[in-house]
Write a protein that holds these residues in place. Sequence first.
Motif, PDB file in Angstrom:
ATOM      1  N   CYS A 210       0.817  -1.216   0.000  1.00 43.41           N
ATOM      2  CA  CYS A 210       0.000   0.000   0.000  1.00 43.41           C
ATOM      3  C   CYS A 210       0.850   1.266   0.000  1.00 43.41           C
ATOM      4  O   CYS A 210       0.323   2.365  -0.101  1.00 43.41           O
ATOM      5  CB  CYS A 210      -0.965   0.001   1.184  1.00 43.41           C
ATOM      6  SG  CYS A 210      -0.165   0.302   2.771  1.00 43.41           S
ATOM      7  N   ASP A 234      -0.459   2.336   7.346  1.00 44.15           N
ATOM      8  CA  ASP A 234       0.108   1.003   7.533  1.00 44.15           C
ATOM      9  C   ASP A 234       1.502   1.184   8.125  1.00 44.15           C
ATOM     10  O   ASP A 234       2.414   1.668   7.458  1.00 44.15           O
ATOM     11  CB  ASP A 234       0.181   0.264   6.196  1.00 44.15           C
ATOM     12  CG  ASP A 234       0.650  -1.175   6.352  1.00 44.15           C
ATOM     13  OD1 ASP A 234       1.247  -1.499   7.402  1.00 44.15           O
ATOM     14  OD2 ASP A 234       0.422  -1.969   5.427  1.00 44.15           O
ATOM     15  N   CYS A 237       4.326  -2.001   6.373  1.00 43.93           N
ATOM     16  CA  CYS A 237       4.981  -2.109   5.055  1.00 43.93           C
ATOM     17  C   CYS A 237       5.976  -0.979   4.831  1.00 43.93           C
ATOM     18  O   CYS A 237       6.884  -1.118   4.018  1.00 43.93           O
ATOM     19  CB  CYS A 237       3.940  -2.136   3.942  1.00 43.93           C
ATOM     20  SG  CYS A 237       3.115  -0.579   3.669  1.00 43.93           S
TER      21      CYS A 237
HETATM   22 ZN    ZN Z   1       1.079  -1.473   3.452  1.00 42.78          ZN
END
Ligand code: ZN
Length: 548
Positions: A210, A234, A237
């Motif tokens: 993402c 997030d 990541c």
């Molecule tokens: Zn992510």
Amino acid sequence: MKRTLWGVLLMFLGVFGQAQERTVRVRLLWQHPPSEIRLTPQGVSLRTCRNCTPIPLSETLLIAAKSAQVLAGSSSGTTLLLAGRARISGKGFAAFRIESELEVQAREGFLLLTLKMPLEQYVAAVLQGESAGFESDEALKAMAVAARTYAVHFRSRHPAEGFDFCDTTHCQDLRLGAESERLRAAVAATTGELLWYQGNPAATYYHRSCGGEIEDSRALERNLQVPYLRRHRDEYCVRVPDEWHVQISKSDLSRAFRRPVTSVVIVERSESGRVQKLAVSGQAVTATDFRLAVGRTLGWDKIRSDLYEEQDLGDIVSFRGRGQGHGVGLCQTGSDVMGQEGRSYREVLAYYYPGTSIGLNAQGLSWERLPGESLDLITTSRADATVLLPSAEGALRFAKERTGWTISARPQVQIYPSISVYRNATGEPGWIAASTFGSIVRLQPISILQRTDSLDPTLRHEFLHMLIEATSAPGTPIWLREGLAIYLANPQGVTPASVDVDALEHKMRALGSEQQTRAAYRACGAAVANAVEKKGLNSVLSWVRKGQ
Ligand SMILES: [Zn+2]
Ligand SMILES: [Zn+2]
């Protein structure tokens, strides 16, 4: 670990009639259908119509399209059906293996290949296509649940074209016949588990990465407004850098849009910063359509996400972005980071789909592992253990004594809570009581086996199979492995008979109805009993080890 066959079966439960397994119809090579394929049989039969007699294939077969006709050796027709195992190769695509029914049709000189797969086999192939690079087993399990739920939620994304899913990222990317033991284990550990929201399987969108910002579902589907697909940061990541840069010529863009492209301008972004609308030569195009159009024609590695900046450089347009995929739902890069940091697949799913629950059904029924002395039970009900553990331990001992063989992996017995979960998981019809895959015996609900007095015989038969499959050399005929399990489970119950084993082997590779299957299994038992009578049990056991 040694590969063993799916679907090792004996005990039949007559009561369920024509129950249909849950299968998905997948169009293979959807984007670039071939005009010719080469089929190498590994136990496969051919029919030229649904009601035609299957012809067993033993030699490599060239299958070609001629306008709307399919030509295969001396056979031809509008629809050819191949059932069993085969390797498919040809120009312009990587060879793959099939192990279920393949329907072959033709249109305008191209072959349309539609594979009917049991749901769990489909999930394993999706994992191979989408997640083969994962480091973490827990992240793989999370992906197995997401991919399975996605298939059940959407059921069919290509209904007008006569199949459920294509084999690209438009639906779910697929790699056939290359599934590793690790992937199969992740699928098996979560068998039948779905992600639920308010009593229904959730819309479990997922993507590669993402870029640090999970997108809201409305960016993908305007009417899809669910609390588990909201925008959020997030934090996982972002630890793995994922920036990309690509330059695309305007002539390539013209090819992708099938009209002259003179300019590309971003006109609207979502709150997460993703592109929502572009003007392509002044005409409005959604970011999704833009990405799909470029992806289909120029490759999926060009516009990797909607999180980018564009720059017009004259003859070319430059794109600089982060992440990969649409950004909605589960972030695969983030999931793998979570898994590597020791989070469980349940934690991964709770992070990316907050407010959903995991279970075999909407009530949250889930698997539990109960260790015994020499094997593990995997069950949804602790009450099963009191009945099953002593029976299973006894059956395993019985199988070891009969053969004198052992198995290195710790055996597991998985008991399904309902026939429908069993069917969905194994892809087998409801009249089959159990099957063995590697070191896992998969059983129908105990109450059903008890009702037909078949619990102990079923377990003995399945553990015999487990030892036979683990010991047998590659190429050991199916009739010999099946017949030996039937014979050893109950030698007095089998009448020896002289059987044409080559014809029987062909039959075993293309089983159809319940009656036909029962008759073939009886013949396997009779053939082995006959061999034992003539040569002695030790010789027959040694055939299995040598693969004769
Ligand atoms: Zn992510
Ligand atoms: Zn599709």
